[in-house]
Design an enzyme around this catalytic site. Structure first.
Site, PDB file in Angstrom:
ATOM      1  N   HIS A 170      47.049  46.065  38.915  1.00  0.00           N
ATOM      2  CA  HIS A 170      45.655  45.913  38.300  1.00  0.00           C
ATOM      3  C   HIS A 170      45.329  44.494  39.020  1.00  0.00           C
ATOM      4  O   HIS A 170      45.005  43.810  37.823  1.00  0.00           O
ATOM      5  CB  HIS A 170      45.493  46.101  36.945  1.00  0.00           C
ATOM      6  CG  HIS A 170      44.167  45.997  36.526  1.00  0.00           C
ATOM      7  ND1 HIS A 170      43.351  45.025  36.718  1.00  0.00           N
ATOM      8  CD2 HIS A 170      43.397  47.032  35.722  1.00  0.00           C
ATOM      9  CE1 HIS A 170      42.085  45.439  36.207  1.00  0.00           C
ATOM     10  NE2 HIS A 170      41.913  46.720  35.648  1.00  0.00           N
ATOM     11  N   GLU A 273      42.903  47.411  43.028  1.00  0.00           N
ATOM     12  CA  GLU A 273      44.225  47.901  42.381  1.00  0.00           C
ATOM     13  C   GLU A 273      44.793  49.077  43.081  1.00  0.00           C
ATOM     14  O   GLU A 273      44.179  50.081  43.286  1.00  0.00           O
ATOM     15  CB  GLU A 273      43.768  48.370  40.971  1.00  0.00           C
ATOM     16  CG  GLU A 273      42.967  47.275  40.295  1.00  0.00           C
ATOM     17  CD  GLU A 273      41.983  47.840  39.064  1.00  0.00           C
ATOM     18  OE1 GLU A 273      40.898  47.394  39.067  1.00  0.00           O
ATOM     19  OE2 GLU A 273      42.509  48.753  38.521  1.00  0.00           O
TER      20      GLU A 273
HETATM   21  O1  TA6 Z   1      40.429  49.121  36.463  1.00  0.00           O
HETATM   22  C1  TA6 Z   1      39.271  48.748  36.010  1.00  0.00           C
HETATM   23  C2  TA6 Z   1      39.355  48.912  34.478  1.00  0.00           C
HETATM   24  O2  TA6 Z   1      39.694  50.299  34.166  1.00  0.00           O
HETATM   25  C3  TA6 Z   1      37.791  48.786  33.996  1.00  0.00           C
HETATM   26  O3  TA6 Z   1      37.173  49.886  33.485  1.00  0.00           O
HETATM   27  C4  TA6 Z   1      38.086  47.770  32.833  1.00  0.00           C
HETATM   28  O4  TA6 Z   1      38.277  48.362  31.612  1.00  0.00           O
HETATM   29  C5  TA6 Z   1      39.194  46.863  33.396  1.00  0.00           C
HETATM   30  O5  TA6 Z   1      40.319  48.040  34.087  1.00  0.00           O
HETATM   31  C6  TA6 Z   1      40.048  46.173  32.384  1.00  0.00           C
HETATM   32  O6  TA6 Z   1      40.603  46.561  31.474  1.00  0.00           O
HETATM   33  P1  TA6 Z   1      41.401  45.655  30.380  1.00  0.00           P
HETATM   34  O7  TA6 Z   1      42.062  46.725  29.372  1.00  0.00           O
HETATM   35  O8  TA6 Z   1      42.242  44.885  31.053  1.00  0.00           O
HETATM   36  O9  TA6 Z   1      40.291  44.985  29.714  1.00  0.00           O
END
Ligand code: TA6
Length: 299
Positions: A170, A273
């Site tokens: 991510h 990601e």
């Molecule tokens: O990858 C994008 C996502 O799924 C968004 O929807 C947002 O939730 C982000 O990840 C961050 O998630 P986190 O749990 O790290 O705050």
């Protein structure tokens, strides 16, 4: 739990890597070779800084990132596994799986002939993980630091029944300004728009970001590029074993809600990601393994 003394005794390599107490008291690996510098917290095997020699930092870290035990660090490369996003049945389970907030063991370090440094983190299922996710597994995550950054996550099914995972690197990338970037390589792909009830849409061309973007591109080959006009560079992303690519920027409202994005932090970051999610989930048979790899290069 490995402490910095025994980590340095066993795994430090002069001119390459050592271990120290980092922000929030978290144990970190510090890489500093002729090619680049990087820092990785053992919690989550979470790389949160990478800067090739002669280049500006490539990985973004929020000014308000909290380095607290058990809390996901805002920025860097969170490893999302064995599920991406919310758990499908139980919303009380942690978003993006449980491996990004628990301690991994360092199991190898190496100074490569070409001057790069690699470090391997290992996480094996235990009573704690089995209570959250009832499958036996071993994860080996190797990070290789040089002018390029290589990430390799190997999932082994050490149990007796198949399991299905979704996963992602991510990754938060540093950009000059959100108005000055375009993301290329995803035109023509279908994506689920998480900011619009997961509506399926087609990406017509290069991606510009002018508000919250949360796109899950499906059946991708994982190659794409961030063109950064302000910093006058491209970040090239290539992958193996990834069939989903997520592009995310929280914009203003979501950043305020999240509380750890820093003042206007959304303007200097974008997440691209490399993943396997939704209909690209991966089934791993007993005794078999699956590899997810990504390479980042600044041009
Ligand atoms: O990858 C994008 C996502 O799924 C968004 O929807 C947002 O939730 C982000 O990840 C961050 O998630 P986190 O749990 O790290 O705050």
């Amino acid at each position: 739990m490995q402490n910095t003394d025994n980590l340095n005794k066993q795994f430090s390599i002069p001119g390459h890597i050592d271990f120290a107490e980092g922000p929030g008291g978290l144990t970190i690996a510090r890489i500093n070779n002729g090619l680049a510098t990087a820092e990785i917290a053992l919690q989550g095997a979470h790389l949160y800084s990478w800067q090739p020699r002669g280049a500006a930092p490539v990985i973004w870290l929020s000014q308000d990132a909290r380095f607290d035990a058990g809390k996901a660090i805002r920025g860097g490369v969170p490893v999302c596994w064995p599920w991406f996003g919310f758990h499908e049945e139980d919303l009380k389970k942690p978003a993006h799986g449980f491996v990004r907030t628990i301690a991994w063991a360092v199991t190898a370090t190496e100074a490569l002939d070409d001057g790069r440094t690699s470090i391997r983190f290992t996480l094996t299922s235990n009573d704690h993980t089995l209570a959250i996710w009832p499958h036996a597994f071993r994860l080996n995550y190797t990070v290789t630091i040089g002018q390029k950054l290589d990430l390799q996550l190997i999932t082994e099914n050490t149990g007796s029944t198949p399991f299905k995972i979704s996963e992602a690197f991510h990754t938060y990338f540093t950009i000059g300004d959100i108005d000055g970037i375009e993301i290329h390589g995803l035109a023509g792909y279908t994506y689920a728009d998480k900011a619009d009830d997961m509506t399926l849409k087609m990406e017509p061309g290069p991606i510009l970001i002018r508000n919250e973007v949360d796109h899950i591109y499906l059946d991708t080959d994982g190659t794409c590029r961030i063109e950064d006009r302000v910093q006058q560079r491209h970040i090239n992303i290539s992958t193996q074993g990834s069939h989903t690519t997520v592009v995310w920027n929280p914009w203003v409202e979501k950043s305020i809600k999240m509380g750890d994005m820093g003042e206007n932090g959304y303007r200097t970051m974008v997440c691209v990601e490399s993943a396997n999610a939704l209909n690209n989930k991966v089934t791993v048979e007993p005794g078999r393994h699956h590899e997810l790899m990504a390479r980042y290069e600044v041009a």
